[in-house]
Design a protein around this motif. Structure first.
Motif, PDB file in Angstrom:
ATOM      1  N   TRP A 385      28.770  44.897  32.070  1.00 35.86           N
ATOM      2  CA  TRP A 385      30.025  45.606  32.344  1.00 35.86           C
ATOM      3  C   TRP A 385      29.982  47.050  31.862  1.00 35.86           C
ATOM      4  O   TRP A 385      31.020  47.663  31.602  1.00 35.86           O
ATOM      5  CB  TRP A 385      31.193  44.846  31.709  1.00 35.86           C
ATOM      6  N   VAL A 393      30.076  48.767  38.924  1.00 34.76           N
ATOM      7  CA  VAL A 393      30.723  47.706  38.170  1.00 34.76           C
ATOM      8  C   VAL A 393      31.802  47.074  39.042  1.00 34.76           C
ATOM      9  O   VAL A 393      32.630  47.783  39.611  1.00 34.76           O
ATOM     10  CB  VAL A 393      31.345  48.248  36.868  1.00 34.76           C
ATOM     11  N   GLY A 398      36.058  41.017  35.453  1.00 31.80           N
ATOM     12  CA  GLY A 398      35.727  41.496  34.123  1.00 31.80           C
ATOM     13  C   GLY A 398      36.019  42.975  34.060  1.00 31.80           C
ATOM     14  O   GLY A 398      36.481  43.570  35.054  1.00 31.80           O
ATOM     15  N   SER A 399      35.761  43.608  32.909  1.00 31.27           N
ATOM     16  CA  SER A 399      36.054  45.037  32.811  1.00 31.27           C
ATOM     17  C   SER A 399      35.245  45.701  31.708  1.00 31.27           C
ATOM     18  O   SER A 399      34.943  45.072  30.688  1.00 31.27           O
ATOM     19  CB  SER A 399      37.542  45.260  32.530  1.00 31.27           C
ATOM     20  N   PRO A 400      34.904  46.978  31.896  1.00 33.17           N
ATOM     21  CA  PRO A 400      34.235  47.727  30.830  1.00 33.17           C
ATOM     22  C   PRO A 400      35.087  47.806  29.565  1.00 33.17           C
ATOM     23  O   PRO A 400      34.558  47.771  28.455  1.00 33.17           O
ATOM     24  CB  PRO A 400      34.033  49.113  31.445  1.00 33.17           C
ATOM     25  N   TYR A 403      34.681  44.775  27.334  1.00 33.55           N
ATOM     26  CA  TYR A 403      33.395  44.780  26.648  1.00 33.55           C
ATOM     27  C   TYR A 403      33.380  45.821  25.529  1.00 33.55           C
ATOM     28  O   TYR A 403      32.844  45.573  24.444  1.00 33.55           O
ATOM     29  CB  TYR A 403      32.246  45.028  27.615  1.00 33.55           C
ATOM     30  N   GLU A 469      40.814  38.094  28.946  1.00 34.71           N
ATOM     31  CA  GLU A 469      39.967  39.221  29.369  1.00 34.71           C
ATOM     32  C   GLU A 469      38.705  39.219  28.511  1.00 34.71           C
ATOM     33  O   GLU A 469      38.584  39.957  27.536  1.00 34.71           O
ATOM     34  CB  GLU A 469      40.727  40.543  29.211  1.00 34.71           C
ATOM     35  N   SER A 472      32.538  38.807  28.412  1.00 32.17           N
ATOM     36  CA  SER A 472      31.554  38.324  29.383  1.00 32.17           C
ATOM     37  C   SER A 472      32.113  38.283  30.793  1.00 32.17           C
ATOM     38  O   SER A 472      31.384  37.984  31.742  1.00 32.17           O
ATOM     39  CB  SER A 472      31.082  36.920  28.993  1.00 32.17           C
ATOM     40  N   GLY A 473      33.389  38.589  30.934  1.00 31.06           N
ATOM     41  CA  GLY A 473      34.055  38.511  32.234  1.00 31.06           C
ATOM     42  C   GLY A 473      35.358  37.753  32.103  1.00 31.06           C
ATOM     43  O   GLY A 473      35.655  37.169  31.053  1.00 31.06           O
ATOM     44  N   ALA A 487      31.597  35.326  36.147  1.00 24.10           N
ATOM     45  CA  ALA A 487      30.482  36.256  36.329  1.00 24.10           C
ATOM     46  C   ALA A 487      29.210  35.678  35.717  1.00 24.10           C
ATOM     47  O   ALA A 487      29.209  35.192  34.580  1.00 24.10           O
ATOM     48  CB  ALA A 487      30.808  37.594  35.675  1.00 24.10           C
TER      49      ALA A 487
END
Length: 522
Positions: A385, A393, A398-400, A403, A469, A472-473, A487
Motif C-alpha cells: 500500500w 495503488v 485498503g489504503s496508504p 499502513y 481499516e 494489510s487491507g 487483498a
C-alpha cells in the motif's frame, strides 16, 4: 639390652591399643552424634520425598511433568525462557502494569512460544511486536475509550503439544477478574490449533486468527463449527484463487502440482485441494512427497525432491504449484537449483508459507539465480500500500493511510525498524485491531466492559462502514467471520533473500466495491 618401656618400637602397639579403647562416656557421645547424623539425613530425605518439586516458571506458568518448557499464561513480562522475546514481553508487561484494575479487559495471544524452529520463532516475535503496537494505540490514542486492553502471552509449547493446559487456563480467565474477552495469535493451521479453537469458541470466547488460512478451520454456510471465530487472513481457497487470477497466463497443460501426502495438516490439505481445482486442465498427475509428522523437521524428503526434479525435467512443464510447508518448500527449491535442466525456466507458485524463506539460512540462494522464480501469496507486505513509480495503488480494498498509521505505531519505541517483509507484524496488528473493534462495539453505553458472549457475536457487523481499516487491507467479514475479497500481495523471493512485492491480487479478480458489503453465500 635396652629397657622395654623406653623402646619406641615396643610402645607404638600399646599406644594404638589405648586409642582404640573408648570410655563409656566416649561411647555415649559417639552414639548420640551418629544418631543425630542419621536422623538428620533421614529427615532431609523425607522432606525431599514429601515436598512437591517446584516446577513454576512465573505467575501462571510452569513446566509440565516430563517437560522443560514453560507452559501457561502470563502478562507480567515473562519471556518463557526464550531470550529473543524478552524485550517485547517486558514492553507488554509494562503496558499492562499501567492499567487500572477495573478499566481493562484481557486479550490473549495464543502461540507456540517455545518452538525450537527458527522460522517460527521469528514469526512469533514479529506477531508480538504487531499486537503490542495496536495495544498501545488502543490504550493511548483512541480518545480514552474503554475498556483498555491488557495483553497476555499464552504458550502452547513446541508443536502446540500443550494446548490443552493453556486453553483450560484461558477458559478459566473468562469469568475471573482477568475478564478475558478475546484470543488472538492462533497462527498455524494444525490439528492442535483446530482443537484449541474448538474448545475456546465452545466456551463462548471470541477468537481472531492471524495467519490461520486452512479452509476447514473456518465457518461456512450450514457449518458453524467455531461460533465466535474470525480471521483476518484469506483462506487457502482465496489465496489459490488470487494466485490463479494473478497467473491467468499460466497454461494448465504446462503446469504441475507437487503436494504433500501427509494428512491432518489443514494448511496443506486445503491448499492442495485449491491448487488441484485451479489445475483441472493439466495432463500431469501430481508429484507426491510425504513430510515427517513434525513438518518443521528435515526428514528424508530432500531425497524425494531430488528425484521429483529429475521427473520434472522429463516434462514440458514451466509452472509448478507447491502444496506443502516451508521446510519442504525450501528443500524443493534447493533441489530445483541442482536440477539437470538448468537451461529451462521454471516458476514455483505457493501459499503464504513462502514468507518464511527470506530468513531461512538453509535456503540455497544460488537456486534463485538458475532461471528459477519463486512467488507466493503473502498475507501482507510492507510495499503493498505504498505508492511507487509505475505501480498504481488500488482505490479500494485498503489504503496508504492505514499502513502509515501502522508503521508509526510499530516503530514508536523501536531502536531500529523491525523486519516487516514477512507480513507477520502487519497481520498481528490487524488482528488485534479487529479484536479491539469487536470488544468496544460490544460494550454497552455507559458500561466499562462487554459480556464475553456479546464480543463473539460482533463479526457479522464488521463490514461496510464498520469494517476495519487494516494495514494489510480492508477487513470486511462475511456472516461466518471470514474476510471477503481480502487483498493478497504476490511476493517474489529474490536471490539475496529479500521478498520483493510484485502486485496485489484479488480472490474475486478485482478490488472490492466500496463500502465492502460481502454478497450472500450458500
Amino acid at each position: 639390652m635396652p629397657d622395654r618401656v623406653t623402646d619406641p618400637s615396643a610402645a607404638r602397639p600399646l599406644d594404638r591399643l589405648r586409642r582404640r579403647v573408648r570410655t563409656p562416656r566416649q561411647k555415649l557421645v559417639a552414639s548420640l552424634v551418629t544418631a543425630a547424623v542419621v536422623l538428620g539425613l533421614g529427615g532431609y530425605g523425607v522432606v525431599r520425598l514429601t515436598t512437591p518439586e517446584d516446577r513454576s516458571c512465573a505467575a501462571g506458568v510452569e513446566r509440565p511433568a516430563g517437560s522443560t518448557e514453560c507452559i501457561g499464561v502470563n502478562g507480567d513480562g515473562h519471556d518463557f525462557g526464550v531470550g529473543e522475546l524478552g524485550d517485547i514481553a517486558r514492553a507488554i508487561g509494562a503496558e499492562n502494569a499501567s492499567l487500572k484494575p477495573d478499566d481493562h479487559v484481557t486479550v490473549a495471544l495464543l502461540l507456540p512460544l517455545t518452538s525450537t524452529d527458527g522460522g517460527m520463532r521469528i514469526k512469533m516475535l514479529n506477531e508480538l511486536r504487531g499486537a503490542h503496537a495496536y495495544q498501545y494505540r488502543a490504550n493511548h490514542e483512541s480518545n480514552e475509550e474503554l475498556p483498555k486492553i491488557r495483553v497476555v502471552l499464552a504458550n502452547t509449547g513446541k508443536g502446540n503439544a500443550h494446548w490443552r493446559t493453556t486453553v483450560d487456563r484461558l477458559i478459566a480467565m473468562k469469568d475471573s477478574a482477568d475478564r478475558l474477552r478475546a484470543v488472538s495469535g492462533v497462527a498455524t493451521s494444525s490439528t492442535e490449533v483446530r482443537e484449541a479453537v474448538t474448545a475456546l469458541t465452545g466456551a463462548g470466547i471470541a477468537v481472531v486468527g492471524t495467519t490461520i488460512t486452512a479452509d476447514d478451520i473456518a465457518n461456512a454456510p450450514g457449518n458453524d463449527r467455531y461460533p465466535g471465530l474470525a480471521r483476518v487472513s484469506p483462506t487457502n481457497g482465496d489465496e489459490a484463487k488470487a494466485l490463479a487470477n494473478f497467473g491467468k497466463k499460466v497454461d494448465a497443460t504446462k503446469a504441475l502440482l507437487v503436494q504433500d501426502t501427509r494428512s491432518g495438516d489443514h494448511y496443506t490439505d486445503t491448499l492442495k485441494a485449491a491448487f488441484a481445482a485451479t489445475l483441472k486442465g493439466t495432463p500431469h498427475a501430481p508429484e507426491l512427497f510425504t513430510s515427517p509428522p513434525d513438518p518443521n523437521e528435515e526428514g528424508t524428503t530432500a531425497n524425494t525432491f531430488r528425484n521429483i526434479t529429475l521427473l520434472i525435467c522429463d516434462t514440458r512443464v514451466d509452472t509448478i504449484f507447491f502444496a506443502g510447508r516451508h521446510t519442504q518448500l525450501r528443500q524443493f527449491i534447493n533441489a530445483l537449483g541442482a536440477r539437470g535442466c538448468t537451461h529451462r525456466s521454471f516458476t514455483v507458485l505457493t501459499g503464504d508459507e513462502g514468507s518464511y524463506l527470506g530468513a531461512d539460512a538453509k535456503l540455497d540462494r544460488r537456486a534463485l539465480r538458475s532461471k528459477l522464480t519463486v512467488r507466493y501469496a503473502a498475507l501482507a507486505h510492507p510495499d503493498a500500500w505504498v505508492p511507487a513509480e509505475g505501480r498504481e495503488v488500488p482505490a479500494t480494498g485498503g489504503s496508504p493511510k492505514a499502513y502509515e498509521t501502522f508503521l508509526k505505531d510499530v516503530t514508536r519505541d523501536a531502536k531500529e525498524p523491525p523486519p516487516l517483509a514477512d507480513g507477520q507484524a502487519i497481520v498481528a496488528y490487524d488482528a488485534m485491531a479487529t479484536a479491539v473493534h469487536a470488544i468496544r462495539q460490544a460494550t454497552p453505553q455507559g458500561a466499562r466492559h462487554p459480556a464475553a458472549a456479546d464480543v463473539a457475536t460482533q463479526w457479522p457487523q464488521v463490514k461496510g462502514s464498520l469494517r476495519v481499516e487494516g494495514a494489510s487491507g480492508w477487513i470486511c467479514l462475511d456472516n461466518y467471520g471470514n474476510p471477503y475479497n481480502k487483498a493478497v500481495p504476490i511476493v517474489e523471493l529474490a536471490p539475496n533473500g529479500s521478498q520483493r512485492f510484485v502486485q496485489i491480487a484479488w480472490p474475486e479478480g478485482h478490488p472490492p466495491v466500496a463500502p465492502c458489503l460481502p454478497p450472500k453465500r450458500g
